[in-house]
Structures are given as C-alpha cells and as structure tokens.
Design an enzyme around this catalytic site. Sequence first.
Site, PDB file in Angstrom:
ATOM      1  N   LYS A  37      -4.557  -4.341  11.581  1.00 33.36           N
ATOM      2  CA  LYS A  37      -5.797  -4.797  10.951  1.00 33.36           C
ATOM      3  C   LYS A  37      -6.943  -4.623  11.936  1.00 33.36           C
ATOM      4  CE  LYS A  37      -6.222  -8.591  13.628  1.00 33.36           C
ATOM      5  NZ  LYS A  37      -7.376  -8.856  14.520  1.00 33.36           N
ATOM      6  N   ASP A 175      -2.657 -14.935  12.537  1.00 33.12           N
ATOM      7  CA  ASP A 175      -2.904 -13.704  11.774  1.00 33.12           C
ATOM      8  C   ASP A 175      -1.747 -13.314  10.859  1.00 33.12           C
ATOM      9  OD1 ASP A 175      -5.400 -13.428  12.880  1.00 33.12           O
ATOM     10  OD2 ASP A 175      -4.796 -11.959  14.387  1.00 33.12           O
TER      11      ASP A 175
END
Length: 380
Positions: A37, A175
């Site tokens: 990401k 995350d």
Amino acid sequence: MRVLQAHAHMQAQAQAQVRAQVQAQVPQAVRIKAWAKVNLALNIVGKRPDGYHDLETVMHRIDLADDVEVVRGSDLTGAGRPAITVTVTGVAGLDVADVPCDRGNVAFRAAQAFLECLERSESVSISVRKCIPVGAGLGGGSADAAAVLAAMSQLWGKPYGREKLMAIGASIGADVPFCLMNHDLAGDDADGSAPVHAAFAEGVGDRLTPLPGLRRGGLLLATPGFAVSTSDAYAMWDARPVQCAGHEVHDAREPYAVRPPARPTARGLAEVLSLARSSGERADASSDLQRVCPLMSNDFEPLIGESYGQIMQMKQLMMRAGAIGALMSGSGPTVFGVYGSPRQAEAAADVFASLAADCGFDMGRHGPAVIVACIGDSGS
C-alpha cells in the site's frame, strides 16, 4: 423413544457426512498475493493516553505484492502446541537477512492468533517470497499477515466472517485490517464484501471507511538503502517543535499545541475521492490524479526528510521526471511518484536514474531501489 433416537442418529450421520464433504473440498495449501500500500495522505491528529497515536490517513493498494504460500499441517511440537514455521526469501537484490522467522514476524503472529481463536492444536507452514522492500513504509509486513489470515480462512473452511477476521488483524498490527480488506473475506455469516482498494483510516488505523479507488495510474517507487522504524518516526514526531500561542515549544505533548495553518489533509483527500464517485466524474483516470495529487501530504515527511536528506532529494527528482505528484509513504523511507499511466512511469524510471546519477546518488546495491508499479484499476 427408539424412533426419536434413531432419527437423532440419522441426523448426526448426515451432519458428519456434510462436514466430511466440506473438509474434502477445503484445500490443504493456498497461494495468495500480499499487496503493498501507499499512503496518499497521512496526518497525526493526537497522542493517546496509552502512548499510541491517532491518525487520519488515506491508504491505497498498489500492484506490488509478496507471494505467500500457506500449508495446513497436523504436526505438533513436543509440548503439544501448534507448530508454526515461517520461511522468508527475497527476489534478486532484496535483502531479507534481517527479517525474523519466529514470533518477531507478523505473519507468524497472524497464524498464531488464528489458531488460538480456533482453540485447536493444529499446525501451519508459511513461505513468503518478498518483493516489497523491507521497512519501507509500504506495509509489507502487514500485507503478509493479512495474506496469512485470508489463506488460513480458506484452509479451515472460512470459520469466521469479515468482522472477526478484521478483529484478529487489528490485534496484530494497525495496517493489517486495511490489508485484509484487499481480500475476499466472505465467511459463514455472509458478511463478506468485495475487495477494497482504498480506504480512509482513523484511530490507530483500525477504523476504516472504504473509498472509491483511483483509476489506473503509474507509480515510481524509490526506496533508499536504509530503513526507518515506525517507532523512531513517532519518536521524532513527539519531540518536534510545535507552535503554541505565539511562541515555540519543544514538547509536542504540550496541551496548547496547535497545528500550522490550513494545509491539505487526509480527510479532505478522502472527501474528494468520495465526491468524484458520487458525482459520476470518474471516466477519466487523468482527472482523478490531477485532483488527488495536489492534496497529498504526510506529517512524517518533513521530519524524516530533515534527518535523511535523500528523501526530499528523491521527491524532487520524481517531480523533475514528470510526476503529477510525489510523496513519502507512511513512516518512510520510500518515496513514490504518481504518473498518468504505467507506461509513463516506466519511462520516468530511466529519467529518474539519470537524474539521480547526476546528483551523485549511488544506484548500486546500497543506493535507491527503483520499482515501477500501478495504482488503481480500470474497473475501480
């Protein structure tokens, strides 16, 4: 009474047969992608009493991924506990010597948490082929943990729904829930949803609001030959000088500390993405990027950039190589440049390398590693 007992016995046999059929259909090994990401925007909005920090950030999946294989087994340790093994390799040029293979690896902890919730003494073998640079602000470890949870869900017949898996992920790392959203998490309670490529995250990163993903664009990722730990980045944030009632103080915990004047925020960028979808203005990938890139920001960037001058230099070189926007991702040190298409990013890689050489950057083993990737999808 005998009729009831016979009926109950027949029901039990039928249920056992169904379970056996389901078990026969469950794979014993799953190969899965662990997607990286980037943070299109990241703001630190406060420090909590427990020492953690509240964030607002927009995260977006990119097509750079580790390859993960998870194999279900039955071997136990001598103490009768589940045996979890992790093997880590890397693509050519990617150093994984410092990546642990024990409980220090988040993929290991993900498997351990999954098995503990099952309350079963079973075992699992995990192989990770790293393509995502280590300690680079791209969520590689969290992506691996999420991939392990998604794979184990398949291997054990999807015993949990989306919310339970997300809760397990949140217990492992901030995350991990977003990285889990990149996978199909449908379970027995039918609360699964289609994979999500972008989200607005609040809290420690665990409160997630899905966002429309960008249309397909190109990315150029430059990771210098060093890592920045997230804990060190937060320590820099806590020690930074902050503006207070007309004078400067050097304790970020001062209750009267205020933010600098208005600037781009993650919340604002999230609103732009959402409004673009609701107004139907998503036919043009270029217009997406033109709207989003001016709003990109990262509260860590000036702090990490002050300690590591290469960060800001790489960002400047990205822009000189034609990027629509450039930013450090997460707590760094990777810098990404956004380009109108993957082909433009590929062309920019050569320009970036030439400019970096002119500036004295060592593009060898210990210099910046440059990777071309994609963000978004033509069908987002």
